[in-house]
Enzyme design. Structure first.
Site, PDB file in Angstrom:
ATOM      1  N   ALA A   1       0.316  -0.925   0.039  1.00  0.00           N
ATOM      2  CA  ALA A   1       0.051   0.165   0.141  1.00  0.00           C
ATOM      3  C   ALA A   1       1.195   1.540   0.055  1.00  0.00           C
ATOM      4  CB  ALA A   1      -0.923   0.069   1.204  1.00  0.00           C
TER       5      ALA A   1
ATOM      6  N   GLN B   1       4.673 -13.841  -2.141  1.00  0.00           N
ATOM      7  CA  GLN B   1       4.363 -11.829  -1.494  1.00  0.00           C
ATOM      8  C   GLN B   1       5.149 -12.706  -0.205  1.00  0.00           C
ATOM      9  OE1 GLN B   1       1.601 -12.718  -2.629  1.00  0.00           O
ATOM     10  NE2 GLN B   1       0.818 -10.002  -3.145  1.00  0.00           N
TER      11      GLN B   1
ATOM     12  N   ASP C   1      -3.861  -2.731   3.858  1.00  0.00           N
ATOM     13  CA  ASP C   1      -4.348  -1.999   2.860  1.00  0.00           C
ATOM     14  C   ASP C   1      -4.874  -0.572   2.906  1.00  0.00           C
ATOM     15  OD1 ASP C   1      -3.050  -5.081   1.228  1.00  0.00           O
ATOM     16  OD2 ASP C   1      -2.659  -3.188  -0.835  1.00  0.00           O
TER      17      ASP C   1
ATOM     18  N   ASN D   1      -6.947  -6.372   4.016  1.00  0.00           N
ATOM     19  CA  ASN D   1      -5.270  -6.664   3.686  1.00  0.00           C
ATOM     20  C   ASN D   1      -5.720  -8.233   2.832  1.00  0.00           C
ATOM     21  OD1 ASN D   1      -2.656  -6.391   4.505  1.00  0.00           O
ATOM     22  ND2 ASN D   1      -2.052  -8.479   5.437  1.00  0.00           N
ATOM     23  N   LYS D   2      -4.724  -8.457   2.748  1.00  0.00           N
ATOM     24  CA  LYS D   2      -4.226  -9.360   1.570  1.00  0.00           C
ATOM     25  C   LYS D   2      -5.030 -10.900   2.150  1.00  0.00           C
ATOM     26  CE  LYS D   2      -2.175  -9.342  -1.298  1.00  0.00           C
ATOM     27  NZ  LYS D   2      -2.454  -9.366  -2.551  1.00  0.00           N
TER      28      LYS D   2
HETATM   29  O1  MRU Z   1      -1.162  -7.263  -3.546  1.00  0.00           O
HETATM   30  P1  MRU Z   1      -0.410  -6.743  -2.613  1.00  0.00           P
HETATM   31  O2  MRU Z   1       0.838  -7.922  -2.767  1.00  0.00           O
HETATM   32  O3  MRU Z   1       0.226  -5.214  -3.137  1.00  0.00           O
HETATM   33  O4  MRU Z   1      -0.883  -6.379  -0.869  1.00  0.00           O
HETATM   34  C1  MRU Z   1      -0.146  -5.852   0.107  1.00  0.00           C
HETATM   35  C2  MRU Z   1       0.029  -5.964   1.273  1.00  0.00           C
HETATM   36  O5  MRU Z   1      -1.802  -6.888   1.472  1.00  0.00           O
HETATM   37  C3  MRU Z   1       0.433  -5.769   2.473  1.00  0.00           C
HETATM   38  O6  MRU Z   1      -0.024  -6.190   3.313  1.00  0.00           O
HETATM   39  C4  MRU Z   1      -0.151  -4.551   2.487  1.00  0.00           C
HETATM   40  O7  MRU Z   1      -0.292  -3.869   1.443  1.00  0.00           O
HETATM   41  C5  MRU Z   1       0.281  -3.498   3.989  1.00  0.00           C
HETATM   42  S1  MRU Z   1       2.044  -3.158   3.137  1.00  0.00           S
HETATM   43  C6  MRU Z   1       2.908  -2.292   4.081  1.00  0.00           C
END
Ligand code: MRU
Length: 357
Positions: A53, A199, A240, A250-251
């Site tokens: 994010a 990730q 996010d 979140n993810k």
């Molecule tokens: O799809 P992504 O890899 O962008 O998802 C990211 C996440 O879910 C992270 O946990 C979130 O962006 C926090 S980053 C500090």
């Protein structure tokens, strides 16, 4: 933070070009990529060369700089800002950064606009770095407390990558971990692999290795049994978009981890800078949840025995697949929100108190 002993930030501006670490190439290749146009910035966000994010917010801010550098016509800048906001739907930092840039630029004449845009994009990055450092200082207290009782290695589970690669530096979920490690507290991180894009395995484990922090990758479904066995002292994840009532988007898979943590009395913390708080949406049902191409599920990339990157199909050719990228953890399952201002309860009152002015 370090890669092969050398300090890096995730994004920087050099000689009219934005430089990023291409995250689609990690962990097997380290590639610095140049973004020269706003289209390049949009593409980098869409294809997840940059992700996380805060980092996509920073990239969008630099995207505005690139747009102006190319053509400082007001209409072009406005259209570019709209296209940047559309590039990924869920993380609120993207809109937050573009809105902040556009507000700063409103009414500025064409002679000054580029300098002002560049300064503001750099300021967004410096601020994120400072906020993530403060998240670390605040979250460290929780790890210290666990360590002072346990007097043994603190085991922390994290999901996805909310590490320094997802921000400008330090990370959100990882910042308390980096701070604890620097202070000499023994920590070990359980890294959720985080299917489908991995990730956790590709980025979180990679960056923890580079900082020499002990970590173990686990399949996403393993956290539950580890919690039942008492092998996890706390969870820290990123977000996010966190609503003003404390609901956390979140993810995908974060929600299931929070449920398991709740059932096993394992503290479940969410770390975030204030740029990730959505003060407008009141109901989690209205959060736009990104649905990505199902090829991310059915194809897996890795290196073969000759060190060559290879992509292979792992599903039956005729199967359907569906790829939702985020979920929402209701505030009631969140032990606390670790922010740059301090730790708050995941509730309207908690957040209101922390962000009074
Ligand atoms: O799809 P992504 O890899 O962008 O998802 C990211 C996440 O879910 C992270 O946990 C979130 O962006 C926090 S980053 C500090």
């Amino acid at each position: 933070m370090k890669i092969e002993g050398k300090e890096y930030r995730t994004i920087w501006f050099e000689k009219k070009v934005v430089k990023i670490i291409d995250q689609t190439k990690l962990p097997h290749q380290f590639v610095v990529k140049e973004l020269k146009t706003v289209k390049d910035a949009i593409n980098a966000i869409k294809t997840m060369e940059v992700r996380g994010a805060p980092l996509i917010g920073a990239t969008a801010a630099y995207g505005i700089v690139l747009a102006i550098q190319n053509n400082n016509d007001q209409q072009f800048i406005k259209k570019s800002s709209e296209d940047l906001i559309q590039s990924r739907p869920t993380a609120i930092n993207l809109k937050w950064a573009v809105d902040r840039m556009m507000k700063k630029l409103s009414g500025i004449n064409s002679d000054q606009i580029l300098d002002i845009a560049l300064n503001e994009a750099k300021e967004i990055c410096s601020e994120d770095e400072k906020f993530c450092k403060n998240i670390g200082i605040n979250g460290l207290k929780i790890i210290e407390e666990i360590y002072s009782k346990k007097k043994d290695t603190v085991n922390i589970l994290t999901h996805c990558n909310a590490g320094w690669l997802a921000t400008i530096n330090w990370g959100t979920a990882t910042s308390p971990i980096y701070h604890a490690h620097k202070k000499g507290i023994p920590v070990h991180v359980w890294v959720d692999e985080t299917r489908p894009r991995n990730q956790g395995a590709n980025l979180t484990s990679y960056e923890l290795n580079e900082e020499e922090i002990p970590n173990t990758i686990i399949a996403d479904n393993t956290g539950g049994i580890l919690m039942q066995r008492g092998d996890i002292d706390m969870c820290i994840v990123g977000t996010d978009r966190t609503l003003s009532n404390g609901d956390v988007c979140n993810k995908i898979g974060t929600y299931l981890k929070a449920l398991a943590a709740h059932d096993n009395n394992v503290p479940f913390y969410v770390a975030l800078p204030s740029s990730t708080i959505d003060w407008d949406i009141k109901d989690a049902k209205n959060i736009p949840i990104e649905e990505r191409n199902s090829d991310e599920l059915s194809y897996v990339e890795g290196i073969d025995e000759n060190n060559q990157v290879k992509k292979v199909l792992i599903y039956p050719k005729k199967s359907n697949a569906m790829n939702l990228a985020f979920d929402v953890t209701p505030a009631k399952y969140v032990t606390g929100l670790i922010t740059e201002r301090g730790i708050s309860e995941a509730s309207s009152n908690g957040l209101k108190e922390l962000f009074k002015k």
